[in-house]
Design an enzyme around this catalytic site. Structure first.
Site, short mmCIF file in Angstrom:
data_model
loop_
_atom_site.label_atom_id
_atom_site.label_comp_id
_atom_site.label_asym_id
_atom_site.label_seq_id
_atom_site.Cartn_x
_atom_site.Cartn_y
_atom_site.Cartn_z
N ASP A 195 -11.52 19.87 -48.22
CA ASP A 195 -12.33 18.98 -49.06
C ASP A 195 -13.79 19.38 -49.02
OD1 ASP A 195 -13.87 16.78 -47.09
OD2 ASP A 195 -12.02 17.57 -46.22
N SER A 196 -14.45 19.25 -50.16
CA SER A 196 -15.88 19.50 -50.30
C SER A 196 -16.22 20.92 -49.84
CB SER A 196 -16.66 18.43 -49.52
OG SER A 196 -18.01 18.40 -49.90
N ALA A 197 -17.11 21.08 -48.85
CA ALA A 197 -17.39 22.42 -48.35
C ALA A 197 -16.13 23.07 -47.79
CB ALA A 197 -18.47 22.38 -47.28
#
Length: 291
Positions: free
Chosen positions: A138-140
């Site tokens: 998720d995300s980075a």
């Protein structure tokens, strides 16, 4: 998603204070996410993977042959294997597969390529085990999952069977229009937040390098990819453009966009109907990759 669900989801999110040190940000993030109950059916076991600390995330009955390799979010500055276990456990429960969540090194103490080196070393050990692998983040961590696959392809390693990325950060040049157009509706991030994270992670490295900005890289030959993103986030274009570029380069790609949903909305299980639906869909996608 009802208006009440949308309001409740947004009320649970606050923007980080850019004046706080990385240590303070990590403590606040852990307070919000590292103590979330995973369920009585979940066991976390410390281990190393490729010499990197990690958590085995085992859900009772999740004994499939394949393994979920999970990479947590946090802008490469905050987060941990334990915060990543929230979504890793949810996927393990739905897929029947064990998962491992990696404790990769964080910036600014350990800028690029530390996180990628850790992820690749851990991934290499999983490949050497001979087990089928699916990757998620998720995300980075979503961007790191993509970068790990690019590095694995470069090194001639077997690629995962499938990949799922939630609200992935794929472009550290911050070129997407949504960094500005979504700034007023994103309850978590502004352009300034991502600029600060990118500066700490890059430490002067070229943001156009595909191993930090996989959106700008050669995505050909990657495994089937599922991207899930909300419309109420500055990283919207990172996901939309990733889907386009992947399709242009003949990757089997699926994209889910939920109107009004915030960053990494699958974390909102029990708050938003779409969170449960997203995790169910992600699980089916991963299982389909190893079927």
């Amino acid at each position: 998603m009802s208006e009440q669900q949308r309001a409740t989801a947004r009320s649970l999110i606050t923007r980080g204070d850019l004046t706080r040190t990385p240590e303070q940000q990590r403590a606040e993030f852990d307070e919000n996410f590292a103590g979330r109950p995973l369920g009585d059916d979940v066991t976390l076991t410390l281990r190393t993977l490729g010499g990197v600390p990690a958590l085995d995330v085992h859900v009772d009955g999740a004994d499939g042959e394949a393994v979920i390799f999970y990479l947590h979010g946090g802008g490469y500055v905050i987060g941990s294997a334990r915060t990543g276990a929230n979504l890793a456990a949810a996927l393990a429960r739905r897929t029947g597969l064990p998962a491992v969540s990696l404790e990769y090194r964080l910036a600014p103490e350990n800028p690029f390529p530390a996180a990628l080196d850790d992820a690749l070393a851990a991934y290499r050990e999983l490949v050497d085990s001979g087990r089928p692998i699916v990757i998620a983040g998720d995300s980075a961590g979503g961007g790191l999952a993509l970068a790990t696959m690019l590095a694995a392809r470069r090194d001639g390693l077997r690629l995962p069977e499938a990949a799922v990325v939630f609200s992935p950060w794929t472009d550290l040049t911050l070129s997407g229009g949504s960094y500005d157009s979504r700034g007023d509706v994103d309850p978590l991030f502004s352009r300034a937040h991502l600029e600060a994270y990118a500066e700490r992670y890059l430490a002067g490295h070229d943001p156009k390098d595909e191993l930090v900005s996989p959106l700008l890289g050669d995505l050909s030959d990657l495994p089937p990819l599922l991207i899930q993103v909300g419309s109420a986030e500055v990283l919207l274009d990172d996901a939309l453009q990733l889907a386009v570029r992947a399709a242009e380069q003949e990757v089997d790609v699926s994209l889910d966009v939920v109107a009004g949903a915030p960053h990494v909305y699958p974390l909102m299980v029990g708050v938003m109907d779409e969170a449960d639906q997203a995790l169910d869909r992600a699980a089916r996608f991963l299982v389909g990759g190893v079927a």
